[in-house]
Design an enzyme around this catalytic site. Structure first.
Site, PDB file in Angstrom:
ATOM      1  N   HIS A  64       2.746 -62.864  24.352  1.00  7.74           N
ATOM      2  CA  HIS A  64       2.632 -61.785  25.576  1.00  7.74           C
ATOM      3  C   HIS A  64       3.641 -62.381  26.541  1.00  7.74           C
ATOM      4  O   HIS A  64       3.508 -63.348  27.050  1.00  7.74           O
ATOM      5  CB  HIS A  64       1.414 -61.349  25.970  1.00  7.74           C
ATOM      6  CG  HIS A  64       1.414 -60.150  26.518  1.00  7.74           C
ATOM      7  ND1 HIS A  64       1.978 -59.828  27.812  1.00  7.74           N
ATOM      8  CD2 HIS A  64       0.725 -59.174  26.396  1.00  7.74           C
ATOM      9  CE1 HIS A  64       1.801 -58.579  28.122  1.00  7.74           C
ATOM     10  NE2 HIS A  64       1.037 -58.255  27.371  1.00  7.74           N
ATOM     11  N   GLY A 108      -0.493 -63.887  22.060  1.00  2.39           N
ATOM     12  CA  GLY A 108      -0.642 -62.633  21.335  1.00  2.39           C
ATOM     13  C   GLY A 108       0.278 -62.765  19.998  1.00  2.39           C
ATOM     14  O   GLY A 108       0.041 -61.890  19.195  1.00  2.39           O
ATOM     15  N   TYR A 138      -9.741 -61.523  25.887  1.00  3.01           N
ATOM     16  CA  TYR A 138      -9.067 -60.786  24.862  1.00  3.01           C
ATOM     17  C   TYR A 138      -9.610 -59.776  24.741  1.00  3.01           C
ATOM     18  O   TYR A 138     -10.954 -59.412  24.724  1.00  3.01           O
ATOM     19  CB  TYR A 138      -8.943 -61.730  23.671  1.00  3.01           C
ATOM     20  CG  TYR A 138      -7.761 -61.699  22.669  1.00  3.01           C
ATOM     21  CD1 TYR A 138      -6.555 -62.010  23.451  1.00  3.01           C
ATOM     22  CD2 TYR A 138      -7.662 -60.974  21.583  1.00  3.01           C
ATOM     23  CE1 TYR A 138      -5.219 -61.639  22.917  1.00  3.01           C
ATOM     24  CE2 TYR A 138      -6.305 -60.864  20.948  1.00  3.01           C
ATOM     25  CZ  TYR A 138      -5.162 -61.283  21.574  1.00  3.01           C
ATOM     26  OH  TYR A 138      -3.992 -61.098  20.978  1.00  3.01           O
TER      27      TYR A 138
END
Ligand code: YXS
Length: 259
Positions: A64, A108, A138
């Site tokens: 991410h 991610g 998460y």
């Protein structure tokens, strides 16, 4: 400057993550280009897709884009988050997506690779999922992707240590289909893809969707949903979440207080 490259040959589409300066961090802009490429390649008759970084990459993706993670008070991985959009796009893509993995697969991006249907790695590929390093809770569908792909003790080791595991460890627990040397991995992946495109696309597409629905089928009471949302809120509202983001930007180790 495009952040990806695409190609299509013999019904096999290719998407190359190519924002090397940012280590292919999964920014909104990058994920928008990937989503557009998925639609375009399917529209042009792709019956299998290969998702990769440039040959010889040391980092497949840094996960991410941390600069796009929201500050306290907002769920960092809500339904509309770009990482969530990409994982769902891969899982619901009507053709198989093969992950050609070279280099470090971080955060991610580790879930993105596990959302793919077949994973092929080189011996130097590593997998790390790092919410605990940043103080992030998460999200539930993300954890489901992990536990559908990994034995629970391995998923817990990855999540709790935030340390990479090797391709050999991943192969050992069945999450990587093959390990191939760098000079062989691309021809091998495309030969696998050709085997897929030689078969009935409707049959494959329906079986992929059936498996997605089966592996996502979990009963959840409204009370359970609300309890989980409350638990996650205490984390992303915490000072530790702020410290996690701050420490990355200041390029230093985080000092977590547990609050
Ligand atoms: O300083 P400049 O501008 O050159 O930019 C640097 C890094 O800031 C940038 N970069 C990133 N930017 C945004 N988001 C990222 N995830 C990210 N990773 C890197 O890219 C430029 C080069 O980075 P640098 O110098 O560190 O490269 P390196 O080759 O020395 O090291 C590569 C990595 C991947 C080992 C290193 O960049 C790294 O550890 N990146 C963070 C990996 C990570 O923790 N990813 C998790 C992101 S959060 C996420 O995915 C989920 C929400 S969760 O946390 O729940 O898993």
């Amino acid at each position: 400057m495009p952040l990806i490259e695409t190609a299509l040959a013999e019904h096999v589409g290719t998407i190359v993550l190519n924002n090397i300066a940012k280590r292919n961090a999964l920014s909104e802009a990058l994920i928008e280009e990937i989503s557009d490429a998925l639609t375009e390649l399917l529209g042009r008759g792709a019956r299998a897709l290969v998702l990769r970084a440039p040959a010889g990459s040391k980092v497949w993706s840094a996960g991410h884009d941390i600069s796009e993670l929201p500050n306290a008070g907002r769920d960092p991985l809500g339904w509309g988050d770009s990482l969530r959009v990409l994982v769902r796009a891969i899982q619901s893509c009507r053709v198989p997506v093969l992950a050609l993995l070279e280099g470090g697969v971080w955060g991610g991006a580790c879930e993105v690779s596990l959302a793919c249907d077949i994973l092929v790695a080189t011996p130097d590929t590593t997998f790390a999922i790092t919410p605990a390093k940043l103080g992030i809770p998460y999200n539930l569908s993300g954890l489901l992707t992990l536990v559908n792909a990994l034995p629970l003790p391995v998923a817990k080791e990855l999540l709790f240590t935030a340390q990479p595991i090797t391709a050999a460890q991943a192969l050992n627990c069945g999450v990587v289909n093959y390990i191939k040397p760098p000079e062989e991995i691309a021809p091998f992946v495309y030969s696998l893809a050709q085997k897929i495109v030689a078969n009935a696309p409707l049959s494959i597409s329906v079986m992929k969707e059936e498996l997605r629905l089966l592996t996502g089928a979990r009963a959840m009471s409204p009370e359970l949903f609300e309890r989980i949302q409350g638990l996650r809120r205490t984390v992303y509202d915490s000072a530790d979440y702020q410290e996690g983001l701050q420490s990355f930007h200041e390029k230093r180790k985080p000092i977590f207080q547990g609050s």
